[in-house]
Write a protein that holds these residues in place. Structure first.
Motif, PDB file in Angstrom:
ATOM      1  N   VAL A  82      21.197  -1.812 -12.256  1.00  0.00           N
ATOM      2  CA  VAL A  82      21.145  -1.308 -13.630  1.00  0.00           C
ATOM      3  C   VAL A  82      19.729  -1.384 -14.181  1.00  0.00           C
ATOM      4  N   LEU A  83      19.090  -2.543 -14.026  1.00  0.00           N
ATOM      5  CA  LEU A  83      17.771  -2.735 -14.627  1.00  0.00           C
ATOM      6  C   LEU A  83      16.686  -1.986 -13.872  1.00  0.00           C
ATOM      7  N   ARG A  84      16.859  -1.807 -12.583  1.00  0.00           N
ATOM      8  CA  ARG A  84      15.871  -1.067 -11.801  1.00  0.00           C
ATOM      9  C   ARG A  84      15.796   0.389 -12.250  1.00  0.00           C
ATOM     10  N   ARG A  85      16.937   0.941 -12.608  1.00  0.00           N
ATOM     11  CA  ARG A  85      16.984   2.350 -12.998  1.00  0.00           C
ATOM     12  C   ARG A  85      16.759   2.554 -14.489  1.00  0.00           C
ATOM     13  N   ASN A  86      16.625   1.448 -15.226  1.00  0.00           N
ATOM     14  CA  ASN A  86      16.338   1.533 -16.663  1.00  0.00           C
ATOM     15  C   ASN A  86      17.308   2.489 -17.354  1.00  0.00           C
ATOM     16  N   LEU A  87      18.594   2.305 -17.094  1.00  0.00           N
ATOM     17  CA  LEU A  87      19.615   3.188 -17.631  1.00  0.00           C
ATOM     18  C   LEU A  87      19.736   3.043 -19.143  1.00  0.00           C
ATOM     19  N   ARG A  88      20.095   4.135 -19.781  1.00  0.00           N
ATOM     20  CA  ARG A  88      20.387   4.065 -21.201  1.00  0.00           C
ATOM     21  C   ARG A  88      21.688   3.299 -21.403  1.00  0.00           C
ATOM     22  N   ARG A  89      21.778   2.668 -22.582  1.00  0.00           N
ATOM     23  CA  ARG A  89      22.949   1.845 -22.879  1.00  0.00           C
ATOM     24  C   ARG A  89      23.190   0.830 -21.774  1.00  0.00           C
ATOM     25  N   ARG A  90      22.130   0.147 -21.404  1.00  0.00           N
ATOM     26  CA  ARG A  90      22.259  -0.748 -20.258  1.00  0.00           C
ATOM     27  C   ARG A  90      23.169  -1.928 -20.532  1.00  0.00           C
ATOM     28  N   GLY A  91      23.396  -2.240 -21.838  1.00  0.00           N
ATOM     29  CA  GLY A  91      24.342  -3.297 -22.147  1.00  0.00           C
ATOM     30  C   GLY A  91      25.733  -2.973 -21.638  1.00  0.00           C
ATOM     31  N   ILE A  92      26.133  -1.709 -21.788  1.00  0.00           N
ATOM     32  CA  ILE A  92      27.452  -1.289 -21.293  1.00  0.00           C
ATOM     33  C   ILE A  92      27.492  -1.362 -19.774  1.00  0.00           C
ATOM     34  N   TRP A  93      26.395  -0.933 -19.126  1.00  0.00           N
ATOM     35  CA  TRP A  93      26.344  -0.971 -17.664  1.00  0.00           C
ATOM     36  C   TRP A  93      26.334  -2.406 -17.150  1.00  0.00           C
ATOM     37  N   LEU A  94      25.627  -3.293 -17.842  1.00  0.00           N
ATOM     38  CA  LEU A  94      25.634  -4.696 -17.426  1.00  0.00           C
ATOM     39  C   LEU A  94      27.015  -5.308 -17.609  1.00  0.00           C
ATOM     40  N   PHE A  95      27.693  -4.925 -18.688  1.00  0.00           N
ATOM     41  CA  PHE A  95      29.061  -5.419 -18.883  1.00  0.00           C
ATOM     42  C   PHE A  95      29.960  -4.942 -17.756  1.00  0.00           C
ATOM     43  N   ALA A  96      29.793  -3.691 -17.348  1.00  0.00           N
ATOM     44  CA  ALA A  96      30.572  -3.184 -16.216  1.00  0.00           C
ATOM     45  C   ALA A  96      30.248  -3.962 -14.949  1.00  0.00           C
TER      46      ALA A  96
END
Length: 210
Positions: free
Chosen positions: A130-144
């Motif tokens: 998640v952090l490597r790709r600097n995704l938007r809304r990364r909080g949601i992706w980290l929760f996933a």
């Protein structure tokens, strides 16, 4: 007359072109120790009885496991939780209810305890993606990403209860079910803390994945 011999040597590699050091430095070791100590300190929060037949309680330890993966990544997160488990199995009373020693491996909590390093590893791997790709809304992706660790912990926990408690699969699933809502909430809290850490220290994990 023979000409004087000349010796040639390979030019020194400029520091800038040397391959990056791959091992852990003092900062990494310190972070591993800090999270292992945080995990040990978490037993100060009294466990909540879950009402299952094997007496496995609800604790905040899974939140620390998840946080370790989210903040430290796969390798260091797993190392921190592995250090905690090894020290506890060696006899230091740092498991829930201030237990320690190899005897915990015969109890209902054995699968959950042994899952901690692996769960941190899984969460860390997903968090790094998640952090490597600097995704938007990364909080949601980290929760996933935390659900990978949740699945790991519960699968091993159910297996431990089946082995040590001689429970059939349906009974073990029923004993595990009360932990899931609380673990989802703890995962959400761990993500909030991890996002704050990454905002304050943006290189704590990203630099390990470049």
């Amino acid at each position: 007359m023979d000409s004087p011999r000349t010796t040639s040597s390979a030019p020194a590699v400029p520091p800038a072109s040397r391959p990056p050091r791959m091992g852990w430095g003092s900062r990494d070791i310190s972070l591993i120790a800090v999270f292992a100590a945080l995990m040990a300190a978490s037993i100060a929060v009294p466990p909540i009885p879950a009402g299952n037949v094997l007496g496995v309680p609800i604790t905040i330890q899974t939140a620390v496991v998840t946080l370790a993966g989210l903040v430290l990544g796969a390798g260091r997160g797993a190392a921190a939780m592995g250090l905690y488990v090894l020290v506890g199995l060696a006899g230091l009373p740092i498991f829930s209810a201030f237990r320690g020693g190899l005897g915990v491996l015969a109890g209902g909590s054995a699968g959950y305890i042994l899952s901690f390093p692996l769960a941190a590893l899984v969460v860390g791997l997903l968090a790094q993606l998640v952090l490597r790709r600097n995704l938007r809304r990364r909080g949601i992706w980290l929760f996933a990403a935390t659900f990978g660790g949740l699945a790991t912990t519960h699968l091993l926990g159910i297996g431990g209860m089946m082995v040590n408690g001689q429970l059939a699969l349906p009974a073990a699933l029923a004993a595990d079910l009360p932990f899931i809502p609380g673990d989802i909430l703890k995962n959400a809290l761990a993500v909030l803390v991890a996002l704050s850490v990454h905002r304050a220290f943006p290189d704590v994990l990203v630099r390990r994945t470049r």
